[in-house]
Design a protein around this motif. Sequence first.
Motif, PDB file in Angstrom:
ATOM      1  N   VAL A 167     106.022  63.637   5.560  1.00 60.20           N
ATOM      2  CA  VAL A 167     105.282  64.900   5.515  1.00 60.20           C
ATOM      3  C   VAL A 167     106.117  66.000   6.175  1.00 60.20           C
ATOM      4  O   VAL A 167     106.294  67.086   5.614  1.00 60.20           O
ATOM      5  CB  VAL A 167     103.912  64.749   6.212  1.00 60.20           C
ATOM      6  CG1 VAL A 167     103.278  66.093   6.491  1.00 60.20           C
ATOM      7  CG2 VAL A 167     102.990  63.876   5.373  1.00 60.20           C
ATOM      8  N   GLY A 168     106.659  65.710   7.357  1.00 58.31           N
ATOM      9  CA  GLY A 168     107.473  66.698   8.059  1.00 58.31           C
ATOM     10  C   GLY A 168     108.698  67.113   7.266  1.00 58.31           C
ATOM     11  O   GLY A 168     109.052  68.293   7.225  1.00 58.31           O
ATOM     12  N   GLU A 169     109.340  66.152   6.622  1.00 59.13           N
ATOM     13  CA  GLU A 169     110.527  66.461   5.824  1.00 59.13           C
ATOM     14  C   GLU A 169     110.162  67.275   4.584  1.00 59.13           C
ATOM     15  O   GLU A 169     110.918  68.165   4.179  1.00 59.13           O
ATOM     16  CB  GLU A 169     111.242  65.175   5.426  1.00 59.13           C
ATOM     17  CG  GLU A 169     111.897  64.468   6.614  1.00 59.13           C
ATOM     18  CD  GLU A 169     112.339  63.047   6.299  1.00 59.13           C
ATOM     19  OE1 GLU A 169     113.238  62.570   7.004  1.00 59.13           O
ATOM     20  OE2 GLU A 169     111.788  62.421   5.366  1.00 59.13           O
ATOM     21  N   ASN A 170     109.009  66.998   3.980  1.00 56.24           N
ATOM     22  CA  ASN A 170     108.550  67.797   2.846  1.00 56.24           C
ATOM     23  C   ASN A 170     108.305  69.237   3.275  1.00 56.24           C
ATOM     24  O   ASN A 170     108.718  70.176   2.598  1.00 56.24           O
ATOM     25  CB  ASN A 170     107.266  67.207   2.243  1.00 56.24           C
ATOM     26  CG  ASN A 170     107.538  66.222   1.144  1.00 56.24           C
ATOM     27  OD1 ASN A 170     107.848  66.590   0.025  1.00 56.24           O
ATOM     28  ND2 ASN A 170     107.419  64.935   1.460  1.00 56.24           N
ATOM     29  N   VAL A 171     107.631  69.411   4.417  1.00 54.90           N
ATOM     30  CA  VAL A 171     107.339  70.758   4.911  1.00 54.90           C
ATOM     31  C   VAL A 171     108.633  71.491   5.266  1.00 54.90           C
ATOM     32  O   VAL A 171     108.766  72.686   5.033  1.00 54.90           O
ATOM     33  CB  VAL A 171     106.379  70.699   6.126  1.00 54.90           C
ATOM     34  CG1 VAL A 171     106.209  72.067   6.763  1.00 54.90           C
ATOM     35  CG2 VAL A 171     105.019  70.134   5.696  1.00 54.90           C
ATOM     36  N   ALA A 172     109.612  70.772   5.786  1.00 54.11           N
ATOM     37  CA  ALA A 172     110.876  71.373   6.227  1.00 54.11           C
ATOM     38  C   ALA A 172     111.856  71.617   5.081  1.00 54.11           C
ATOM     39  O   ALA A 172     112.890  72.260   5.291  1.00 54.11           O
ATOM     40  CB  ALA A 172     111.538  70.471   7.262  1.00 54.11           C
ATOM     41  N   ALA A 202     103.166  74.932  11.008  1.00 52.05           N
ATOM     42  CA  ALA A 202     102.597  74.851   9.657  1.00 52.05           C
ATOM     43  C   ALA A 202     101.607  73.699   9.556  1.00 52.05           C
ATOM     44  O   ALA A 202     100.514  73.854   8.982  1.00 52.05           O
ATOM     45  CB  ALA A 202     103.709  74.696   8.620  1.00 52.05           C
ATOM     46  N   LEU A 203     101.961  72.546  10.114  1.00 53.00           N
ATOM     47  CA  LEU A 203     101.053  71.396  10.072  1.00 53.00           C
ATOM     48  C   LEU A 203      99.783  71.679  10.881  1.00 53.00           C
ATOM     49  O   LEU A 203      98.677  71.323  10.444  1.00 53.00           O
ATOM     50  CB  LEU A 203     101.756  70.138  10.572  1.00 53.00           C
ATOM     51  CG  LEU A 203     102.839  69.574   9.652  1.00 53.00           C
ATOM     52  CD1 LEU A 203     103.555  68.404  10.309  1.00 53.00           C
ATOM     53  CD2 LEU A 203     102.259  69.167   8.303  1.00 53.00           C
ATOM     54  N   ALA A 204      99.912  72.327  12.015  1.00 54.71           N
ATOM     55  CA  ALA A 204      98.733  72.669  12.817  1.00 54.71           C
ATOM     56  C   ALA A 204      97.831  73.647  12.062  1.00 54.71           C
ATOM     57  O   ALA A 204      96.600  73.533  12.110  1.00 54.71           O
ATOM     58  CB  ALA A 204      99.159  73.267  14.159  1.00 54.71           C
ATOM     59  N   LEU A 205      98.446  74.570  11.351  1.00 59.81           N
ATOM     60  CA  LEU A 205      97.688  75.575  10.606  1.00 59.81           C
ATOM     61  C   LEU A 205      96.762  74.943   9.564  1.00 59.81           C
ATOM     62  O   LEU A 205      95.672  75.438   9.304  1.00 59.81           O
ATOM     63  CB  LEU A 205      98.661  76.547   9.927  1.00 59.81           C
ATOM     64  CG  LEU A 205      98.075  77.758   9.233  1.00 59.81           C
ATOM     65  CD1 LEU A 205      97.399  78.687  10.238  1.00 59.81           C
ATOM     66  CD2 LEU A 205      99.177  78.509   8.501  1.00 59.81           C
ATOM     67  N   VAL A 206      97.189  73.811   8.988  1.00 64.01           N
ATOM     68  CA  VAL A 206      96.380  73.127   7.968  1.00 64.01           C
ATOM     69  C   VAL A 206      95.729  71.856   8.516  1.00 64.01           C
ATOM     70  O   VAL A 206      95.352  70.966   7.755  1.00 64.01           O
ATOM     71  CB  VAL A 206      97.212  72.827   6.694  1.00 64.01           C
ATOM     72  CG1 VAL A 206      97.660  74.119   6.017  1.00 64.01           C
ATOM     73  CG2 VAL A 206      98.408  71.935   6.992  1.00 64.01           C
ATOM     74  N   HIS A 207      95.613  71.798   9.856  1.00 65.83           N
ATOM     75  CA  HIS A 207      94.939  70.679  10.537  1.00 65.83           C
ATOM     76  C   HIS A 207      95.589  69.327  10.200  1.00 65.83           C
ATOM     77  O   HIS A 207      94.902  68.346   9.945  1.00 65.83           O
ATOM     78  CB  HIS A 207      93.442  70.663  10.216  1.00 65.83           C
ATOM     79  CG  HIS A 207      92.770  71.965  10.487  1.00 65.83           C
ATOM     80  ND1 HIS A 207      92.512  72.423  11.757  1.00 65.83           N
ATOM     81  CD2 HIS A 207      92.321  72.932   9.648  1.00 65.83           C
ATOM     82  CE1 HIS A 207      91.931  73.610  11.691  1.00 65.83           C
ATOM     83  NE2 HIS A 207      91.808  73.942  10.421  1.00 65.83           N
ATOM     84  N   MET A 208      96.930  69.300  10.224  1.00 63.28           N
ATOM     85  CA  MET A 208      97.674  68.079   9.912  1.00 63.28           C
ATOM     86  C   MET A 208      98.626  67.701  11.052  1.00 63.28           C
ATOM     87  O   MET A 208      99.566  66.933  10.839  1.00 63.28           O
ATOM     88  CB  MET A 208      98.461  68.261   8.604  1.00 63.28           C
ATOM     89  CG  MET A 208      97.615  68.429   7.362  1.00 63.28           C
ATOM     90  SD  MET A 208      96.826  66.920   6.823  1.00 63.28           S
ATOM     91  CE  MET A 208      98.236  65.940   6.357  1.00 63.28           C
ATOM     92  N   SER A 209      98.385  68.224  12.253  1.00 65.22           N
ATOM     93  CA  SER A 209      99.223  67.838  13.396  1.00 65.22           C
ATOM     94  C   SER A 209      99.170  66.321  13.552  1.00 65.22           C
ATOM     95  O   SER A 209      98.119  65.704  13.395  1.00 65.22           O
ATOM     96  CB  SER A 209      98.709  68.508  14.672  1.00 65.22           C
ATOM     97  OG  SER A 209      98.904  69.897  14.602  1.00 65.22           O
ATOM     98  N   GLY A 210     100.309  65.724  13.849  1.00 63.98           N
ATOM     99  CA  GLY A 210     100.371  64.286  14.031  1.00 63.98           C
ATOM    100  C   GLY A 210     100.616  63.500  12.756  1.00 63.98           C
ATOM    101  O   GLY A 210     100.739  62.275  12.790  1.00 63.98           O
ATOM    102  N   TYR A 211     100.707  64.177  11.610  1.00 67.39           N
ATOM    103  CA  TYR A 211     100.928  63.500  10.333  1.00 67.39           C
ATOM    104  C   TYR A 211     102.382  63.602   9.864  1.00 67.39           C
ATOM    105  O   TYR A 211     102.726  63.133   8.790  1.00 67.39           O
ATOM    106  CB  TYR A 211     100.019  64.091   9.242  1.00 67.39           C
ATOM    107  CG  TYR A 211      98.575  63.719   9.383  1.00 67.39           C
ATOM    108  CD1 TYR A 211      98.011  62.722   8.598  1.00 67.39           C
ATOM    109  CD2 TYR A 211      97.749  64.366  10.301  1.00 67.39           C
ATOM    110  CE1 TYR A 211      96.682  62.383   8.712  1.00 67.39           C
ATOM    111  CE2 TYR A 211      96.410  64.031  10.433  1.00 67.39           C
ATOM    112  CZ  TYR A 211      95.889  63.039   9.634  1.00 67.39           C
ATOM    113  OH  TYR A 211      94.563  62.701   9.761  1.00 67.39           O
TER     114      TYR A 211
END
Length: 143
Positions: free
Chosen positions: A92-97, A117-126
Amino acid sequence: MVGVTINSISKAFGKTKVLSDIDIDIAPGELFFLLGPSGCGKTTLLRIIAGFTEPSSGTVCFSGRDMTAVPPNQRNTGMVFQNYALWPHLTVGENVAFGLDLRHVPREEKARRVEEALALVHMSGYGMRYPHQLSGGQQQRVA
């Protein structure tokens, strides 16, 4: 943020006219919605703005600069496709990056921006999960 101006955009695929003389002016930072029934040309217009589809006529300008002939990789735009085009072999992190990697953003800034970005869409920790480990809604938020 940039403004987007659509001037007299038309698009035809063969004899089928999809867009006809569209004019839109979106101010920098303005929240803009493009609504309409299936088949009315919404996706075609978005693809023209992103540079994936060439208009039959008219121009696309970003903050007054004509971008109509500029290739997609030089427009600094993004588009989330309806089929959640995530790389299955990337986390997920690599996709976002991914876009940040293409722009050679420094590692520390990239990590910070991915987390934001992950926190903004409630995906922190994923960030370390893979797309197949997410629900459809989570995949949509990552995309």
